[in-house]
Design an enzyme around this catalytic site. Sequence first.
Site, short mmCIF file in Angstrom:
data_model
loop_
_atom_site.label_atom_id
_atom_site.label_comp_id
_atom_site.label_asym_id
_atom_site.label_seq_id
_atom_site.Cartn_x
_atom_site.Cartn_y
_atom_site.Cartn_z
N LYS A 25 -18.37 -3.74 19.84
CA LYS A 25 -18.81 -5.15 19.89
C LYS A 25 -20.08 -5.37 19.08
CE LYS A 25 -16.21 -6.50 23.89
NZ LYS A 25 -16.09 -6.40 25.34
N LYS B 178 -4.73 -1.71 18.44
CA LYS B 178 -4.01 -2.32 19.57
C LYS B 178 -3.89 -3.83 19.42
CE LYS B 178 -7.72 -3.67 22.61
NZ LYS B 178 -7.88 -4.27 23.89
N LYS C 137 -6.72 -10.05 21.98
CA LYS C 137 -6.76 -11.50 22.04
C LYS C 137 -7.30 -12.13 20.77
CE LYS C 137 -7.65 -12.11 26.93
NZ LYS C 137 -8.86 -11.32 27.19
P1 ADP Z 1 -11.15 -8.39 27.94
O1 ADP Z 1 -10.92 -9.60 27.13
O2 ADP Z 1 -11.77 -8.59 29.28
O3 ADP Z 1 -11.69 -7.20 27.19
P2 ADP Z 1 -8.60 -7.67 27.47
O4 ADP Z 1 -7.82 -8.89 27.21
O5 ADP Z 1 -9.02 -6.81 26.32
O6 ADP Z 1 -9.76 -7.99 28.36
O7 ADP Z 1 -7.83 -6.77 28.52
C1 ADP Z 1 -7.40 -7.21 29.77
C2 ADP Z 1 -6.50 -6.12 30.27
O8 ADP Z 1 -5.43 -5.91 29.35
C3 ADP Z 1 -7.21 -4.76 30.41
O9 ADP Z 1 -6.69 -4.10 31.54
C4 ADP Z 1 -6.82 -4.04 29.15
O10 ADP Z 1 -6.82 -2.64 29.33
C5 ADP Z 1 -5.42 -4.56 28.91
N1 ADP Z 1 -5.09 -4.54 27.47
C6 ADP Z 1 -5.62 -5.30 26.48
N2 ADP Z 1 -5.05 -5.03 25.29
C7 ADP Z 1 -4.13 -4.06 25.52
C8 ADP Z 1 -3.17 -3.36 24.68
N3 ADP Z 1 -3.03 -3.62 23.39
N4 ADP Z 1 -2.39 -2.42 25.28
C9 ADP Z 1 -2.48 -2.17 26.61
N5 ADP Z 1 -3.34 -2.80 27.44
C10 ADP Z 1 -4.16 -3.74 26.91
#
Ligand code: ADP
Length: 326
Positions: free
Chosen positions: A107, A189, A192
Site C-alpha cells: 500500500k 490476484k 477490487k
Molecule cells: P479489503 O478490501 O478489506 O482488503 P478484500 O476485498 O481484499 O478486502 O478481501 C476481502 C476478503 O476477500 C478477504 O478475506 C480476502 O482474503 C478475500 N480475497 C480478496 N481477493 C481475493 C482473491 N483474489 N482470491 C481469494 N480471496 C480473495
Amino acid sequence: MSGIRPTGFLHLGNYFGAIRNYVRMQEEFDCYYMVADLHSLTTHPDTRELRTNVHRVLSENIACGLDPEKAALYCQSHVRETSELYLYLNMLAYKGELEKTVTFKDKVRQNPENVNAGLLTYPVLQTADIIIHRAQYVPVGKDQEQHLEMARNFVNRFNHRYGNVFPEPHAFNFNSELIKVPSLDGSGKMSKSENQMSTLYLADGDEVIRKKVMKAKTDNGPTEQNSPKPDYIENVFSLLKLVSDKPVIDHFEMAYNTCNIRYGEMKNQLAEDMVRFIAPIREKTNHILHDEAYLRRVMEQGAEKANQSAAATMQLVRQAIGLNYY
Ligand code: ADP
C-alpha cells in the site's frame, strides 16, 4: 469472524476466498461478519461513496447466501468497543513488525503520499475486530495469511502479559487450503481496485463477463503430451474448476494432456458457466439494494448481537489488564 471493506464492487476472489465459507460456516458456528468501513478509511479518505458502498457490500453478502438471521452481519463502526481494544493492542504491537507487513509495503508503494498510522496499524485493528468476539476461525483468502499470523502474535502477547483471555485465531477454509483467485491476465490476484478488466465482479453484466473471459491470456496450446501448464493457462483452469461441472473440467484437462485443446472453446464454456454463476447473484443484489428499510434492520440487528458479544469480552479485558479501580 471475518470482514470485507466497502471499497468497491465485490468480485469472484471475495466470493471464493471468503463469502463461500461465510455461508457454509453460518450453519455450524456462531458467526460474526462485518463490513469493515473503518478499515476503508486507511486508503479511501473520501467518504462520499461510503454509504452506497456499505449498502452494496451488505446486499452482495446476502445475495451470496449469507443469512442475517443466522449470522451477525454488521458494520465495524457500530461496535465502538473495538476501538478501545485496538488501543490496548497497539501497546503490544511493535513498529518493526508492522513495517515489515507485506500488505503495508504494497500500500505504501501504491499510495506513497498517504502513509498514515492507520495503515501501519491495520493488522492491529483487524486483530481487535476478530478477538472482540474471541473468535477462533477466520474465513479469509490466502492474501490474509500473514495478518492472521500477526493476530496470533498479538493474542499470545496479551495472554502472556495479562492472563489467558483470548483463543488463538486461525485462517479458515472448508477445503483446507486457503484460496487465491487469479486475475484473468495472469498477473496476480483478482482485486477490487486493480486491473478491472481482469477481475470478474459479482455485478458484471452477462456481456461484460463474456468479454472479460474471452480476453483471458492463452497461447497455441501444448506441443507435448502431459506437459506442465504455464501460469496463465493454469489460471484459466483454476477458474473453470470454480464454476464448471466435473465432466467439463475433465474434458478440457484431457484435451490439454493430449494436445487437442482449443482455448477458444474452453473460454466460451467458461464464460457461459461464469454467467450462469454470477447472474443470479447480481439480480438478487439489485433487489436487496433497493430495500433500504430492510438493510437498516439488518445493520441494527447485527450491531445489537455484535455489541453484546463485544461488551462481554471487554469486561474480561479491562479486568485482566487491571483497569478496575473500584
Ligand atoms: P479489503 O478490501 O478489506 O482488503 P478484500 O476485498 O481484499 O478486502 O478481501 C476481502 C476478503 O476477500 C478477504 O478475506 C480476502 O482474503 C478475500 N480475497 C480478496 N481477493 C481475493 C482473491 N483474489 N482470491 C481469494 N480471496 C480473495
